[in-house]
Design a protein around this motif. Structure first.
Motif, PDB file in Angstrom:
ATOM      1  N   GLY A  16      89.730  11.253  31.526  1.00 13.64           N
ATOM      2  CA  GLY A  16      89.696  10.095  30.637  1.00 13.64           C
ATOM      3  C   GLY A  16      89.700  10.262  29.204  1.00 13.64           C
ATOM      4  N   GLY A  17      89.091  10.312  27.667  1.00 15.14           N
ATOM      5  CA  GLY A  17      89.455  10.826  26.719  1.00 15.14           C
ATOM      6  C   GLY A  17      89.815  12.503  26.272  1.00 15.14           C
ATOM      7  N   THR A  18      89.475  13.211  27.038  1.00 18.23           N
ATOM      8  CA  THR A  18      89.508  14.879  27.175  1.00 18.23           C
ATOM      9  C   THR A  18      89.950  14.939  27.895  1.00 18.23           C
ATOM     10  N   LEU A  19      89.062  14.742  29.084  1.00 16.54           N
ATOM     11  CA  LEU A  19      89.637  15.835  30.083  1.00 16.54           C
ATOM     12  C   LEU A  19      90.222  15.021  31.295  1.00 16.54           C
ATOM     13  N   LYS A  21      90.141  14.852  35.446  1.00 17.95           N
ATOM     14  CA  LYS A  21      89.464  15.889  36.667  1.00 17.95           C
ATOM     15  C   LYS A  21      90.332  15.044  37.688  1.00 17.95           C
ATOM     16  N   GLY A 198      80.371  12.334  28.330  1.00 20.09           N
ATOM     17  CA  GLY A 198      82.014  12.703  28.107  1.00 20.09           C
ATOM     18  C   GLY A 198      81.806  12.977  26.481  1.00 20.09           C
ATOM     19  N   SER A 199      82.870  12.377  26.539  1.00 19.14           N
ATOM     20  CA  SER A 199      83.243  12.046  25.087  1.00 19.14           C
ATOM     21  C   SER A 199      82.381  11.886  23.841  1.00 19.14           C
ATOM     22  N   GLY A 222      79.843  14.653  23.919  1.00 27.37           N
ATOM     23  CA  GLY A 222      80.550  16.346  23.802  1.00 27.37           C
ATOM     24  C   GLY A 222      82.015  16.243  23.092  1.00 27.37           C
ATOM     25  N   GLY A 223      82.391  14.742  22.610  1.00 26.92           N
ATOM     26  CA  GLY A 223      84.049  14.722  21.813  1.00 26.92           C
ATOM     27  C   GLY A 223      83.083  15.540  20.554  1.00 26.92           C
ATOM     28  N   TRP A 226      82.779  19.074  20.493  1.00 28.63           N
ATOM     29  CA  TRP A 226      83.750  19.694  20.938  1.00 28.63           C
ATOM     30  C   TRP A 226      84.900  19.731  19.071  1.00 28.63           C
ATOM     31  N   PHE A 239      86.286  26.237  25.553  1.00 29.84           N
ATOM     32  CA  PHE A 239      85.050  24.936  25.586  1.00 29.84           C
ATOM     33  C   PHE A 239      84.176  26.697  26.169  1.00 29.84           C
ATOM     34  N   GLY A 330      79.033  14.462  32.792  1.00 30.38           N
ATOM     35  CA  GLY A 330      79.573  14.725  32.060  1.00 30.38           C
ATOM     36  C   GLY A 330      79.894  15.835  32.660  1.00 30.38           C
ATOM     37  N   ASN A 331      81.476  16.777  31.384  1.00 32.56           N
ATOM     38  CA  ASN A 331      81.450  17.273  30.941  1.00 32.56           C
ATOM     39  C   ASN A 331      81.001  18.487  30.231  1.00 32.56           C
ATOM     40  N   PHE A 332      80.303  17.266  29.135  1.00 35.70           N
ATOM     41  CA  PHE A 332      79.996  18.608  28.484  1.00 35.70           C
ATOM     42  C   PHE A 332      78.641  18.966  28.928  1.00 35.70           C
ATOM     43  N   ARG A 334      78.569  20.577  31.287  1.00 41.91           N
ATOM     44  CA  ARG A 334      80.196  21.426  32.518  1.00 41.91           C
ATOM     45  C   ARG A 334      79.845  23.344  32.118  1.00 41.91           C
TER      46      ARG A 334
HETATM   47  P1  ADP Z   1      86.352  12.055  29.609  1.00 39.21           P
HETATM   48  O1  ADP Z   1      85.950  11.887  30.354  1.00 39.21           O
HETATM   49  O2  ADP Z   1      85.511  11.727  28.084  1.00 39.21           O
HETATM   50  O3  ADP Z   1      87.038  13.059  29.307  1.00 39.21           O
HETATM   51  P2  ADP Z   1      84.541  14.675  30.447  1.00 39.21           P
HETATM   52  O4  ADP Z   1      82.712  13.905  31.770  1.00 39.21           O
HETATM   53  O5  ADP Z   1      85.701  15.284  31.313  1.00 39.21           O
HETATM   54  O6  ADP Z   1      84.871  13.144  29.375  1.00 39.21           O
HETATM   55  O7  ADP Z   1      84.125  15.530  29.008  1.00 39.21           O
HETATM   56  C1  ADP Z   1      84.439  15.554  28.385  1.00 39.21           C
HETATM   57  C2  ADP Z   1      83.810  17.113  26.828  1.00 39.21           C
HETATM   58  O8  ADP Z   1      83.618  18.143  27.642  1.00 39.21           O
HETATM   59  C3  ADP Z   1      84.687  17.063  25.995  1.00 39.21           C
HETATM   60  O9  ADP Z   1      83.855  16.715  24.718  1.00 39.21           O
HETATM   61  C4  ADP Z   1      83.597  18.524  26.309  1.00 39.21           C
HETATM   62  O10 ADP Z   1      82.134  18.592  25.207  1.00 39.21           O
HETATM   63  C5  ADP Z   1      83.515  18.907  27.058  1.00 39.21           C
HETATM   64  N1  ADP Z   1      84.354  20.200  27.858  1.00 39.21           N
HETATM   65  C6  ADP Z   1      84.291  21.010  28.917  1.00 39.21           C
HETATM   66  N2  ADP Z   1      85.166  21.477  29.824  1.00 39.21           N
HETATM   67  C7  ADP Z   1      85.939  21.794  27.872  1.00 39.21           C
HETATM   68  C8  ADP Z   1      87.809  21.830  28.325  1.00 39.21           C
HETATM   69  N3  ADP Z   1      88.040  22.994  28.706  1.00 39.21           N
HETATM   70  N4  ADP Z   1      87.945  20.810  27.098  1.00 39.21           N
HETATM   71  C9  ADP Z   1      87.453  20.534  26.241  1.00 39.21           C
HETATM   72  N5  ADP Z   1      86.695  19.687  26.080  1.00 39.21           N
HETATM   73  C10 ADP Z   1      85.722  20.107  27.435  1.00 39.21           C
END
Ligand code: ADP
Length: 382
Positions: A16-19, A21, A198-199, A222-223, A226, A239, A330-332, A334
């Motif tokens: 993804g744009g940030t993480l 998986k 996500g981001s 989430g981006g 962050w 995070f 989405g990881n926001f 998490r």
């Molecule tokens: P994407 O596919 O866009 O990367 P994710 O579902 O993985 O989206 O979510 C990314 C978001 O998760 C980040 O913008 C931030 O808010 C949050 N996040 C969770 N854990 C972390 C981490 N270890 N580092 C950075 N961002 C994290």
């Protein structure tokens, strides 16, 4: 289904744009040298330097270096498939180091291709093919997320889907004690609105595994949190640390509430009211020279602002679509207790004060950020 194939068929990637998986299936039925090694290396990644001295070579510490972490609490054993599912994430920008690790540990020898979703399936295609001889096969983002969710919800897992109860005491109640699990293998969730944070944010109407449509989205996700977190709280590099700190934050010195303006609740016509505690304007008090040096308060305000805005957009889309279940992923989310609680509480409040329609339910999934990777993995075996 081919659950015992070569190693490539046991991996799923979502860059993804940030993480990034990664989902990895460790079969007990068909172990192979390479998959055994892969599992070993991946399991080692979750360990601290003292437990696993080799980890120092790859910069496995959390502070600004390679890995996020292996999600041990998300790992599960599937009785039917007789194997373990492992989950791992790291920052997408560290992809070159990940590829070096795979090469150094010689894990790529029997992997020809990996089904991969997210923009990184294109961005890093040349890196994988040149250094590892692996083809990243791009798969549609939303399709794999829906596929991953549908598949996991059919497994006999009792603690995947939950809704959150009323928040009674923010300081004394833990997330677990407020979480009510739903048995998703017997109550199917369709139709639902999927809000993937996500981001950025995608909002999807899901009627079935192969029947879904993106209906809306938002670039405030989430981006955004962050990024602003790094600007406003530069000491907070992690995070999880940021989301934990926010739990104890009191943002009343930053946010302007209804009470600040009206001196109490604001009575609306028809017996409804806006509670005094409701935020009327996020960060507005900082405009009056409010306290900007309290990280916990800043983080609490930032997470609440982003979560509440997403909740509002989700609410409106659910109303437009006439769908009552809203699934947030989405990881926001998490390890983000404040975000989940804000969404749950706010969803209850907006549906109670809106004059039409049924109560909407905010649902959360434990493997929240991994459905894209899981869905990509399933492409191999279905
Ligand atoms: P994407 O596919 O866009 O990367 P994710 O579902 O993985 O989206 O979510 C990314 C978001 O998760 C980040 O913008 C931030 O808010 C949050 N996040 C969770 N854990 C972390 C981490 N270890 N580092 C950075 N961002 C994290």
């Amino acid at each position: 289904a081919d659950w015992g194939g070569h190693s490539g068929s046991r991996l799923g990637l979502d860059i993804g744009g940030t993480l990034a998986k990664l989902v990895f299936f460790e079969s007990e039925v068909c172990p192979s040298w390479c998959t055994g090694r892969f599992a070993e290396v991946i399991k080692g990644l979750g360990k601290s330097k003292s437990e696993n001295p080799a980890s120092a070579d790859y910069g496995f510490s959390r502070q600004g270096s390679f890995w996020g972490e292996q999600e041990n609490e998300l790992c599960f054993y599937d009785e039917e498939l007789q194997g373990y599912f492992h989950f791992l994430c790291f920052r997408s920008e560290q992809m070159e180091r990940f590829v070096s690790l795979i090469a150094a540990q010689e894990l790529h020898h029997d992997i020809d291709e990996i089904f991969t979703t997210g923009g990184g399936a294109y961005k890093y295609a040349a890196l994988f093919s040149e250094h590892l001889g692996i083809t990243l096969k791009p798969v549609d983002e939303l399709g794999v997320v829906v596929k991953g969710i549908s598949w996991l919800l059919k497994r006999p897992i009792s603690d995947e889907v939950c809704w959150l109860g009323e928040e009674e005491n923010r300081t004394n109640k833990t997330f677990e004690s407020e979480c009510h699990f739903i048995d998703s293998s017997t109550n199917h969730l369709f139709p639902f609105i999927l809000v993937n944070i996500g981001s950025g944010v995608s909002i999807v109407r899901v009627d079935g595994t192969d029947k879904f449509e993106r209906v809306s989205g938002s670039a405030l996700g989430g981006g955004t949190f962050w990024g602003l977190c790094n600007l406003l709280c530069p000491d907070c590099k992690d995070f999880s640390e940021a989301s934990c700190k926010a739990v104890d934050g009191d943002s009343s010195s930053l946010n302007l509430t209804v009470e600040d303006i009206y001196g109490g609740d604001y009575e609306l016509e028809g017996g409804r009211k806006l509670p005094g505690s409701l935020v009327a304007s996020f960060f507005a008090k900082a405009g009056r020279g409010g306290n900007l040096h309290d990280d916990a308060a800043l983080l609490h305000a930032l997470i609440t602002m982003v979560s509440q805005n997403i909740c509002q957009i989700a609410f409106l889309n659910s109303r437009i679509q006439g769908v009552t279940k809203i699934v947030f992923t989405g990881n926001f989310l998490r390890q983000n207790q404040v975000a989940r609680q804000v969404i749950a509480t706010n969803m209850r409040r907006v549906t109670a004060t809106s004059q039409q329609g049924k109560q909407l339910q905010a649902l959360f999934l434990q493997h929240e950020g991994y459905f894209g990777a899981l869905g990509s993995f399933l492409h191999n075996v279905e």
